[in-house]
Design an enzyme around this catalytic site. Sequence first.
Site, mmCIF file in Angstrom:
data_model
loop_
_atom_site.group_PDB
_atom_site.id
_atom_site.type_symbol
_atom_site.label_atom_id
_atom_site.label_comp_id
_atom_site.label_asym_id
_atom_site.label_seq_id
_atom_site.Cartn_x
_atom_site.Cartn_y
_atom_site.Cartn_z
ATOM 1 N N ARG A 15 -15.093 0.486 5.987
ATOM 2 C CA ARG A 15 -14.323 -1.003 5.321
ATOM 3 C C ARG A 15 -14.640 -1.485 4.442
ATOM 4 N NH1 ARG A 15 -13.015 -5.017 4.328
ATOM 5 N NH2 ARG A 15 -13.040 -6.235 6.468
ATOM 6 N N ASP A 16 -15.036 -2.330 5.078
ATOM 7 C CA ASP A 16 -15.759 -3.393 4.179
ATOM 8 C C ASP A 16 -16.845 -3.157 3.361
ATOM 9 O OD1 ASP A 16 -15.486 -6.004 3.551
ATOM 10 O OD2 ASP A 16 -16.106 -7.315 4.856
ATOM 11 N N HIS A 207 -17.828 -13.255 11.101
ATOM 12 C CA HIS A 207 -17.462 -12.025 9.905
ATOM 13 C C HIS A 207 -18.108 -13.097 8.598
ATOM 14 C CE1 HIS A 207 -15.761 -8.808 7.720
ATOM 15 N NE2 HIS A 207 -15.978 -9.500 6.938
ATOM 16 N N HIS A 209 -20.539 -12.721 5.519
ATOM 17 C CA HIS A 209 -21.179 -11.836 4.528
ATOM 18 C C HIS A 209 -22.606 -12.643 4.368
ATOM 19 C CE1 HIS A 209 -18.715 -9.583 2.837
ATOM 20 N NE2 HIS A 209 -17.712 -10.174 3.622
ATOM 21 N N CYS A 240 -16.999 -7.877 -1.355
ATOM 22 C CA CYS A 240 -15.658 -7.729 -1.856
ATOM 23 C C CYS A 240 -15.499 -8.048 -3.164
ATOM 24 C CB CYS A 240 -14.971 -9.692 -1.549
ATOM 25 S SG CYS A 240 -13.481 -9.500 -1.236
ATOM 26 N N ASN A 249 -22.156 -7.505 4.470
ATOM 27 C CA ASN A 249 -21.970 -8.228 5.647
ATOM 28 C C ASN A 249 -23.506 -8.210 6.328
ATOM 29 O OD1 ASN A 249 -18.902 -6.660 5.483
ATOM 30 N ND2 ASN A 249 -18.351 -8.587 6.944
HETATM 31 C C1 LIG Z 1 -1.301 -5.833 -0.579
HETATM 32 C C2 LIG Z 1 -1.027 -5.243 -2.704
HETATM 33 C C3 LIG Z 1 -0.277 -3.535 -1.639
HETATM 34 C C4 LIG Z 1 0.283 -5.477 -2.595
HETATM 35 O O1 LIG Z 1 0.040 -5.475 -4.273
HETATM 36 P P1 LIG Z 1 1.190 -5.560 -5.430
HETATM 37 O O2 LIG Z 1 1.219 -4.856 -7.196
HETATM 38 O O3 LIG Z 1 1.541 -6.795 -5.261
HETATM 39 O O4 LIG Z 1 2.501 -4.271 -4.492
HETATM 40 P P2 LIG Z 1 3.848 -3.913 -4.593
HETATM 41 O O5 LIG Z 1 4.427 -4.221 -3.885
HETATM 42 O O6 LIG Z 1 4.368 -4.207 -5.799
HETATM 43 O O7 LIG Z 1 3.679 -2.656 -4.865
HETATM 44 C C5 LIG Z 1 2.774 -2.334 -6.487
HETATM 45 C C6 LIG Z 1 2.574 -0.651 -6.293
HETATM 46 O O8 LIG Z 1 1.368 0.016 -5.391
HETATM 47 C C7 LIG Z 1 2.104 1.080 -4.032
HETATM 48 N N1 LIG Z 1 1.710 0.091 -3.024
HETATM 49 C C8 LIG Z 1 2.480 -0.806 -2.010
HETATM 50 N N2 LIG Z 1 1.636 -1.187 -1.096
HETATM 51 C C9 LIG Z 1 1.015 -0.332 -1.335
HETATM 52 C C10 LIG Z 1 -0.042 0.550 0.473
HETATM 53 N N3 LIG Z 1 0.071 -0.112 1.333
HETATM 54 N N4 LIG Z 1 -1.156 1.333 -0.052
HETATM 55 C C11 LIG Z 1 -0.901 2.373 -1.082
HETATM 56 N N5 LIG Z 1 0.566 1.321 -1.900
HETATM 57 C C12 LIG Z 1 0.940 0.972 -2.025
HETATM 58 C C13 LIG Z 1 4.005 0.345 -4.895
HETATM 59 O O9 LIG Z 1 4.339 1.775 -3.535
HETATM 60 C C14 LIG Z 1 3.912 0.644 -5.574
HETATM 61 O O10 LIG Z 1 3.273 1.808 -6.447
HETATM 62 P P3 LIG Z 1 3.761 2.190 -8.093
HETATM 63 O O11 LIG Z 1 5.259 2.192 -7.624
HETATM 64 O O12 LIG Z 1 3.547 1.291 -8.888
HETATM 65 O O13 LIG Z 1 3.636 3.227 -7.797
HETATM 66 C C15 LIG Z 1 -2.600 -5.293 -3.207
HETATM 67 O O14 LIG Z 1 -2.146 -6.398 -3.516
HETATM 68 C C16 LIG Z 1 -3.802 -3.779 -2.227
HETATM 69 O O15 LIG Z 1 -3.376 -3.218 -2.159
HETATM 70 N N6 LIG Z 1 -4.393 -5.364 -2.061
HETATM 71 C C17 LIG Z 1 -5.544 -5.170 -1.239
HETATM 72 C C18 LIG Z 1 -6.240 -5.656 -1.561
HETATM 73 C C19 LIG Z 1 -7.830 -5.531 -0.255
HETATM 74 O O16 LIG Z 1 -7.737 -4.553 0.217
HETATM 75 N N7 LIG Z 1 -9.004 -6.108 -0.322
HETATM 76 C C20 LIG Z 1 -10.413 -5.906 0.144
HETATM 77 C C21 LIG Z 1 -9.260 -6.326 1.645
HETATM 78 S S1 LIG Z 1 -9.795 -7.804 2.756
HETATM 79 C C22 LIG Z 1 -11.540 -8.369 2.270
HETATM 80 O O17 LIG Z 1 -12.441 -7.867 2.136
HETATM 81 C C23 LIG Z 1 -11.800 -9.517 3.000
HETATM 82 C C24 LIG Z 1 -12.035 -8.853 4.676
HETATM 83 C C25 LIG Z 1 -10.692 -8.596 5.545
HETATM 84 O O18 LIG Z 1 -12.738 -8.391 5.006
HETATM 85 C C26 LIG Z 1 -12.236 -10.598 5.055
HETATM 86 C C27 LIG Z 1 -13.755 -11.366 4.368
HETATM 87 O O19 LIG Z 1 -14.918 -11.267 4.392
HETATM 88 O O20 LIG Z 1 -13.268 -12.357 3.602
#
Ligand SMILES: CC(C)(COP(=O)([O-])OP(=O)([O-])OC[C@H]1O[C@@H](n2cnc3c(N)ncnc32)[C@H](O)[C@@H]1OP(=O)([O-])[O-])[C@@H](O)C(=O)NCCC(=O)NCCSC(=O)C[C@@](C)(O)CC(=O)[O-]
Length: 299
Positions: A15-16, A207, A209, A240, A249
């Site tokens: 995933r990450d 966690h 990096h 990220c 990581n």
């Molecule tokens: C949170 C949102 C969805 C908000 O995104 P948004 O654009 O604000 O969402 P929305 O509610 O306005 O919806 C917009 C569109 O997205 C769709 N949608 C809405 N939700 C979903 C969903 N769950 N799955 C699939 N589609 C989705 C929704 O249906 C819609 O579709 P449209 O009508 O335009 O066709 C977006 O910002 C997002 O997906 N962000 C993910 C970012 C991410 O994955 N980042 C990496 C993980 S975090 C990380 O790596 C850090 C960590 C954990 O490892 C720890 C560290 O190291 O710090």
Amino acid sequence: MPLPAKVRLVEVGPRDGLQNEAQPISVADKVRLVDDLTDAGLSYVEVGSFVSPKWVPQMAGSAEVFAGIRQQPGVTYAALAPNMRGFEDALAARVKEVAVFAAASEAFSQRNINCSISESLQRFVPIMEAARQHGVRVRGYVSCVLGCPYEGEVDAAQVAAVARELYEMGCYEVSLGDTIGTGTPGATRHLFNVVGAQVPRPHLAGHFHDTYGQALANVYASLLEGINVFDSSVAGLGGCPYAKGASGNVASEDMVYMLQGLGIDTGIDLERLIAAGQRISAVLGRATGSRVARARNAC
Ligand SMILES: CC(C)(COP(=O)([O-])OP(=O)([O-])OC[C@H]1O[C@@H](n2cnc3c(N)ncnc32)[C@H](O)[C@@H]1OP(=O)([O-])[O-])[C@@H](O)C(=O)NCCC(=O)NCCSC(=O)C[C@@](C)(O)CC(=O)[O-]
């Protein structure tokens, strides 16, 4: 604090690790990676994310990956779910454990999940409720605990406040993410002291990096603070998408090597883990990020 006899590793490579890859990686290669990791003895693997494919295209096939893996008893296969849509998709894929993710910095929260910290915590409340109803366990993340790519220094008290909210809403464990790898061992000890006053240490994880080469040192500092769960990524994969320049990581192979050297049990077969890292590195067409794997390969 004395070093623990046992440490649990949360493997976040699929995933990450892979979420940041621009090149297409097939579902078959992802499935093979997860199976290789559990064959090596990993008891917890973060398999994918149910996030918007517009935001993180590489995680689009997560349901297919869940359908393809050989689920072994005693292994936790988890996925990220940022909102109810993600939780429902995870549920449809028969996922038994999800992770919600918040940040300790407002700017990172906006860039990563398009809402404020407080809005994100509110979004998680219905997920927690639905998770309870469906018997799904929820882990929590806090990003930018030792620095933010947009805001710079982050106050440990702010990390503690977010971690506490996640814990109190029902996350059984909260993983503190040094997203950009700027943390050093002293800062890490201070962080766990401050957060550990708000969330019991057995419910915290680290966690790290390795962007600044501090990850293993920070793990060791965390061990001294009584932390015994760590996220790591095979072959040091990752970064990220919302933290430019962030590298992977800490490599799982390097973690296992260090922990074995400290006499700490992980239940992981290092040679099989190195082989898993070699296979995915070959798929990606680049050298492993694990120093231990590189050293072994040179022998
Ligand atoms: C949170 C949102 C969805 C908000 O995104 P948004 O654009 O604000 O969402 P929305 O509610 O306005 O919806 C917009 C569109 O997205 C769709 N949608 C809405 N939700 C979903 C969903 N769950 N799955 C699939 N589609 C989705 C929704 O249906 C819609 O579709 P449209 O009508 O335009 O066709 C977006 O910002 C997002 O997906 N962000 C993910 C970012 C991410 O994955 N980042 C990496 C993980 S975090 C990380 O790596 C850090 C960590 C954990 O490892 C720890 C560290 O190291 O710090």
